[in-house]
Design an enzyme around this catalytic site. Structure first.
Site, PDB file in Angstrom:
ATOM      1  N   LYS A 188       0.817  -1.220   0.000  1.00  0.00           N
ATOM      2  CA  LYS A 188       0.000   0.000   0.000  1.00  0.00           C
ATOM      3  C   LYS A 188       0.846   1.263   0.000  1.00  0.00           C
ATOM      4  O   LYS A 188       0.420   2.305  -0.506  1.00  0.00           O
ATOM      5  CB  LYS A 188      -0.999  -0.018   1.161  1.00  0.00           C
ATOM      6  CG  LYS A 188      -0.389   0.008   2.555  1.00  0.00           C
ATOM      7  CD  LYS A 188      -0.204   1.407   3.110  1.00  0.00           C
ATOM      8  CE  LYS A 188       0.535   1.392   4.425  1.00  0.00           C
ATOM      9  NZ  LYS A 188       0.774   2.765   4.954  1.00  0.00           N
ATOM     10  N   THR A 245      -4.229   5.398   3.239  1.00  0.00           N
ATOM     11  CA  THR A 245      -2.948   5.896   2.760  1.00  0.00           C
ATOM     12  C   THR A 245      -3.044   6.516   1.372  1.00  0.00           C
ATOM     13  O   THR A 245      -2.240   7.376   1.022  1.00  0.00           O
ATOM     14  CB  THR A 245      -1.908   4.756   2.753  1.00  0.00           C
ATOM     15  OG1 THR A 245      -1.991   4.040   3.975  1.00  0.00           O
ATOM     16  CG2 THR A 245      -0.509   5.298   2.614  1.00  0.00           C
TER      17      THR A 245
END
Length: 326
Positions: A188, A245
């Site tokens: 991620k 994120t």
């Protein structure tokens, strides 16, 4: 588990130390910088990394690793590329059987090892675990509701650690899918750089949604190749962390991507705490070795290495052959 050790007195380490204290534990917080530890003991505030947050009375700052080694479980809150060095310093004083919980998200350069693999190699007597999920230090330190995942191969250990560290506002869900949690956290960060580029280039909300979704597909393909569980990938440490994120300027990786998008290229030298910068080439190499297709990650790795500029990377992704969605 009455006493918890935390190694790393930065923003995330300080936040986790306070969170453990709020869960009723006595906490030993270790930092290498004597000046920082002295300031923490005097002012009970980490103004350098986490301004405005008071250190809980149950947290004891120290530069003495042996005091941390005497606790019942240790949180290793250092960047992935510094984890081996930190674990090596801890090794001579660590008691056998002590849980060692990695709180970093990435893959080690050179060895291509995941964080729990580094712990297993350097601290063979420890019981490795990982804490990961959608969380910012400032939110956790402020007592805002946050939920993350704690994984260990021994599910009983994972449950015990989750119970020891959980409080009303900081909830830990336990898992035995260590590799799935590690991959979610590592991948991620790379995808967040791509999301930041989309924002920096002002390509619009539709492109942002498409990028995040296709990025998640890449994460899933890579994780499945490592035997990760589907529920891990759609859970907090997978999809949950990716959503956070890839959408917030509080993320160092996303903010760095925005700079890349704004300027077309950015000098990555010195971006020590932008984990995705270090993870991208290792992730791509690991994916290729397993014949896993990760075009977004490959494009980011190419941009970061200087082999491709941002516009060329975007054009390459948009010109890929049409295919059935997976």
């Amino acid at each position: 588990m009455k006493r918890i050790g935390v190694i790393g007195a930065g923003a995330w380490g300080t936040a986790l130390a306070n969170a453990a204290a709020k869960a009723g534990r006595d906490v030993v917080l270790h930092g290498r910088d004597p000046a920082l530890i002295d300031a923490l003991n005097r002012s009970r505030s980490n103004d350098k990394y986490l301004p405005g947050i008071k250190l809980d009375d149950k947290v004891t700052p120290t530069t003495d690793l042996s005091r941390v080694a005497g606790t019942d479980a240790i949180l290793l809150v250092t960047p992935t590329q510094s984890l081996r060095e930190t674990a090596t310093l801890l090794a001579p004083v660590l008691r056998s059987g002590t849980p060692a919980i990695a709180c970093a998200k990435g893959i080690e350069i050179g060895s291509k090892k995941f964080v729990t693999e580094v712990i297993e190699e350097v601290l063979p007597g420890a019981r490795p675990a990982i804490l990961s999920g959608p969380s910012f230090a400032a939110d956790v330190a402020a007592g805002l509701p946050t939920a993350v995942t704690l994984a260990a191969r021994d599910e009983t250990l994972a449950l015990d650690l989750a119970n020891a560290l959980s409080s009303k506002t900081f909830r830990l869900y336990h898992s035995n899918d260590v590799r799935g949690v590690e991959i979610g956290g590592a991948a991620k960060n790379v995808l967040a750089i791509a999301a930041g580029i989309v924002a920096g280039r002002k390509l619009g909300a539709s492109a942002q949604a498409a990028l995040t979704t296709r990025g998640f597909a890449e994460l899933v393909r890579f994780a499945r190749a490592h035997g990760a569980k589907p529920e891990t990938l759609t859970g907090l440490s997978g999809l949950g962390d990716l959503i956070l994120t890839c959408s917030s300027p509080q993320s160092r990786n996303y903010a760095f991507g925005v700079l890349l998008g704004d300027h077309g290229s950015v000098n990555v030298h010195g971006k020590k705490l932008t984990e995705g910068v270090h993870t991208a080439p290792v992730l791509v190499e690991a994916a290729r070795a397993m014949n896993v297709e990760m075009p977004i990650a490959e494009a980011i790795a190419a941009v970061l290495s200087g082999k491709m500029n941002v516009d060329a990377a975007i054009a390459g992704l948009l010109s890929r052959p049409l295919r059935q969605e997976d």
